[in-house]
Every structure is written in structure tokens, then in C-alpha cells.
Design a protein around this motif. Structure first.
Motif, mmCIF file in Angstrom:
data_model
loop_
_atom_site.group_PDB
_atom_site.id
_atom_site.type_symbol
_atom_site.label_atom_id
_atom_site.label_comp_id
_atom_site.label_asym_id
_atom_site.label_seq_id
_atom_site.Cartn_x
_atom_site.Cartn_y
_atom_site.Cartn_z
ATOM 1 N N SER A 194 0.695 -1.025 0.083
ATOM 2 C CA SER A 194 -0.019 0.141 0.103
ATOM 3 C C SER A 194 0.701 1.275 -0.067
ATOM 4 N N ILE A 195 2.086 1.134 0.374
ATOM 5 C CA ILE A 195 2.965 2.276 0.511
ATOM 6 C C ILE A 195 3.121 2.972 -1.002
ATOM 7 N N PRO A 196 3.653 2.370 -1.841
ATOM 8 C CA PRO A 196 3.931 3.082 -3.326
ATOM 9 C C PRO A 196 2.546 3.243 -3.794
ATOM 10 N N LEU A 197 1.417 2.539 -3.768
ATOM 11 C CA LEU A 197 -0.052 2.900 -4.272
ATOM 12 C C LEU A 197 -0.356 4.431 -3.577
ATOM 13 N N VAL A 198 -0.360 4.206 -2.214
ATOM 14 C CA VAL A 198 -0.844 5.599 -1.560
ATOM 15 C C VAL A 198 0.273 6.881 -2.004
ATOM 16 N N ILE A 199 1.461 6.741 -2.111
ATOM 17 C CA ILE A 199 2.329 7.764 -2.329
ATOM 18 C C ILE A 199 2.067 8.097 -3.770
ATOM 19 N N ALA A 200 1.952 7.265 -4.897
ATOM 20 C CA ALA A 200 1.724 7.809 -6.392
ATOM 21 C C ALA A 200 0.307 8.373 -6.424
ATOM 22 N N GLY A 201 -0.784 7.272 -5.620
ATOM 23 C CA GLY A 201 -1.893 8.257 -5.740
ATOM 24 C C GLY A 201 -1.860 9.284 -5.253
ATOM 25 N N SER A 202 -1.391 9.929 -4.080
ATOM 26 C CA SER A 202 -1.543 10.964 -3.493
ATOM 27 C C SER A 202 -0.784 12.029 -4.222
ATOM 28 N N ALA A 203 0.186 11.996 -4.877
ATOM 29 C CA ALA A 203 1.076 12.868 -5.791
ATOM 30 C C ALA A 203 0.039 13.074 -7.051
ATOM 31 N N ILE A 204 -0.771 12.009 -7.643
ATOM 32 C CA ILE A 204 -1.359 12.422 -8.900
ATOM 33 C C ILE A 204 -2.694 13.349 -8.330
ATOM 34 N N ILE A 205 -3.133 12.913 -7.339
ATOM 35 C CA ILE A 205 -4.270 13.728 -6.789
ATOM 36 C C ILE A 205 -4.101 15.197 -6.487
ATOM 37 N N SER A 206 -2.857 15.375 -5.909
ATOM 38 C CA SER A 206 -2.481 16.652 -5.544
ATOM 39 C C SER A 206 -2.231 17.542 -6.698
ATOM 40 N N MET A 207 -1.418 16.904 -7.668
ATOM 41 C CA MET A 207 -1.212 17.709 -9.185
ATOM 42 C C MET A 207 -2.545 18.114 -9.740
ATOM 43 N N VAL A 208 -3.533 16.939 -9.597
ATOM 44 C CA VAL A 208 -4.820 17.370 -10.383
ATOM 45 C C VAL A 208 -5.583 18.538 -9.717
ATOM 46 N N ILE A 209 -5.713 18.448 -8.334
ATOM 47 C CA ILE A 209 -6.248 19.516 -7.406
ATOM 48 C C ILE A 209 -5.543 20.772 -7.864
ATOM 49 N N GLU A 210 -4.237 20.794 -7.875
ATOM 50 C CA GLU A 210 -3.331 22.019 -8.274
ATOM 51 C C GLU A 210 -3.868 22.532 -9.252
ATOM 52 N N ARG A 211 -4.196 21.877 -10.445
ATOM 53 C CA ARG A 211 -4.491 22.122 -11.775
ATOM 54 C C ARG A 211 -6.078 22.818 -11.845
ATOM 55 N N PHE A 212 -6.929 21.735 -11.130
ATOM 56 C CA PHE A 212 -8.161 22.313 -11.002
ATOM 57 C C PHE A 212 -8.635 22.442 -9.534
ATOM 58 N N PRO A 213 -8.540 23.511 -9.055
ATOM 59 C CA PRO A 213 -8.620 23.991 -7.607
ATOM 60 C C PRO A 213 -10.330 23.492 -7.051
ATOM 61 N N ALA A 214 -10.927 23.810 -8.260
ATOM 62 C CA ALA A 214 -12.601 23.589 -7.575
ATOM 63 C C ALA A 214 -12.708 22.215 -7.107
ATOM 64 N N LEU A 215 -11.831 21.364 -7.508
ATOM 65 C CA LEU A 215 -11.969 19.636 -7.190
ATOM 66 C C LEU A 215 -11.794 19.617 -5.733
ATOM 67 N N LYS A 216 -11.259 20.662 -4.956
ATOM 68 C CA LYS A 216 -11.014 20.478 -3.543
ATOM 69 C C LYS A 216 -12.360 20.396 -2.912
ATOM 70 N N TRP A 217 -13.430 20.912 -3.233
ATOM 71 C CA TRP A 217 -14.706 20.497 -3.054
ATOM 72 C C TRP A 217 -15.191 19.297 -3.039
ATOM 73 N N ALA A 218 -14.976 18.569 -4.266
ATOM 74 C CA ALA A 218 -15.276 17.431 -4.631
ATOM 75 C C ALA A 218 -14.577 16.222 -3.419
ATOM 76 N N GLY A 219 -13.165 16.833 -3.264
ATOM 77 C CA GLY A 219 -12.386 15.765 -2.511
ATOM 78 C C GLY A 219 -12.902 15.959 -0.985
ATOM 79 N N ALA A 220 -13.152 17.048 -0.333
ATOM 80 C CA ALA A 220 -13.689 17.093 0.863
ATOM 81 C C ALA A 220 -14.900 16.481 1.232
ATOM 82 N N ALA A 221 -15.940 16.808 -0.106
ATOM 83 C CA ALA A 221 -17.067 16.146 0.290
ATOM 84 C C ALA A 221 -16.864 14.417 0.207
ATOM 85 N N LEU A 222 -16.202 14.037 -0.621
ATOM 86 C CA LEU A 222 -15.690 12.522 -0.450
ATOM 87 C C LEU A 222 -15.478 12.145 0.788
#
Length: 220
Positions: free
Chosen positions: A141-169
Motif C-alpha cells: 500500500s505504500i507505493p500505491l498511496v504515495i503515487a495516488g497522493s502525488a497524482i491527486i495533488s497535481m490534479v487539484i493544483e491544476r483544477f482547484p475547484a476539485l477541492k470541494w469534491a475531495g472534501a465532500a468525498l
């Protein structure tokens, strides 16, 4: 090693893939509260701390679901984390970071532990007491979570409105955790939706309040 070992291992890999997304999301969102040069270390440090807690949880996996109110307390904490994240993310980007590296790592570890009971229990069940398989499941789960976190962080950085979707989830997950507790009398689904609505409503109220403050403040 017989075929049952490999069947169990494949099951553990599949479980990790299915259940690591929520954990990666909370790590990404908390890490975004750090300065740019510390975000990578927030992801790495938070993941390592979370995995260490998972190892502890795995050793007591058989009794985790029998602890009354554990889900209620964990879900309430995760609700607080989700609300705090959506409020902090709504701040002006010119403001100082709202957290430090160590507080981010602590928040990540506790929130991840709250969300990881299903992951740990599934791995424990598939491993059938095989310590090696349980260790592999946790380590995978270590590489899966690290890779997933990095990708999600980059996506939210590019599309800040997705912070609401993330918090809602996260609110949805928190409500579901509360509803799954043996002491809670109502089913999972309505509580998951309630958790989502609590987070979104709290974030929207704070957003409107900040807009009111901005409009009411004297012009520079």
C-alpha cells in the motif's frame, strides 16, 4: 508456497488497489496545506506514519470491529479533518500555510488510520494469519498511496475547484464509518450522505462569510 498463497496474495493486491484511493485523497489534501517545498515530504512522511499505524492495527485486526464507538470517534475526527481542509483550501493563496510538516504528518496518520480499518481487516482475512502475507499487503500500500497522493495533488493544483469534491468525498466516507459502528442505530447510506452534506454546508457557510467580510471591508 502452494496455490492458496498466490490466490491470497492476488486478493490482497486487489484489495489494496480498491481501498487506497480514499487514503491517497486525504494525504494529498492535507499535504497541499504545506509550503511547496514541503509538500513532497508531507506525502512521504504522512504515508510512512500511516503505514506504521496500519501495521499496529493489523496486529489487532481481529478485535478492531468489536470495539464499540471506535467508528463513531474515528468518523467524527475525519469529518473535522474534511471541514478543516475545505475551509483552509478556501483561504486566499497569499496567506501563510495553515499547518506545519509535523502537524500535517500527524493529521494524515490519524485520518488514514480512521479510514483503513476496512483495508486492514480485508488483508487480515485474506492472509488467514500468515504474517508474511499481512506484511506484504501493508507494504504494497505504500507505493500505491504515495503515487495516488502525488497524482491527486497535481490534479487539484491544476483544477482547484476539485477541492470541494475531495472534501465532500471525505465527508461521505466519514459518515459511512460512523454509520457502520455497532453503537450507531441508523444504516450506512443515509449517514454517508449526511457526512457529505455537513462538510459541504460548513465549507459553503465559511465561504459566504468570507465573501461578506471582503465586500464589507473598506477599499485599500
Amino acid at each position: 508456497m502452494d496455490h492458496l498463497f498466490w490466490v491470497a496474495l492476488l486478493g490482497i493486491v486487489w484489495v489494496d488497489l480498491l481501498l487506497s484511493g480514499d487514503n491517497a485523497l486525504v494525504i494529498a489534501m492535507v499535504s497541499r496545506q504545506l509550503p511547496k517545498d514541503q509538500q513532497k515530504w508531507g506525502i512521504i512522511g504522512g504515508t510512512i506514519a500511516a503505514i506504521l499505524l496500519r501495521i499496529v492495527m493489523a496486529t489487532i485486526a481481529n478485535s478492531l470491529l468489536d470495539v464499540p464507538a471506535l467508528g463513531i470517534l474515528g468518523g467524527a475526527y475525519l469529518l473535522w479533518v474534511a471541514i478543516k481542509l475545505i475551509i483552509a483550501n478556501d483561504d486566499d493563496v497569499s496567506e501563510k500555510p495553515v499547518t506545519t510538516l509535523w502537524s500535517a504528518i500527524t493529521t494524515i496518520a490519524i485520518a488514514d488510520a480512521t479510514m483503513s480499518t476496512d483495508n486492514v481487516m480485508a488483508i487480515a482475512a485474506l492472509a488467514h494469519g500468515h504474517v508474511g502475507l499481512m506484511a506484504i499487503g501493508v507494504l504494497l500500500s505504500i507505493p500505491l498511496v504515495i503515487a495516488g497522493s502525488a497524482i491527486i495533488s497535481m490534479v487539484i493544483e491544476r483544477f482547484p475547484a476539485l477541492k470541494w469534491a475531495g472534501a465532500a468525498l471525505l465527508g461521505w466516507v466519514a459518515g459511512g464509518i460512523i454509520g457502520a459502528d455497532p453503537l450507531f442505530p441508523w444504516p450506512w447510506g443515509p449517514n454517508a450522505f449526511t457526512g457529505l452534506m455537513i462538510v459541504v454546508t460548513a465549507g459553503w457557510i465559511v465561504h459566504l462569510w468570507r465573501q461578506t467580510k471582503t465586500v464589507g471591508s473598506p477599499a485599500a
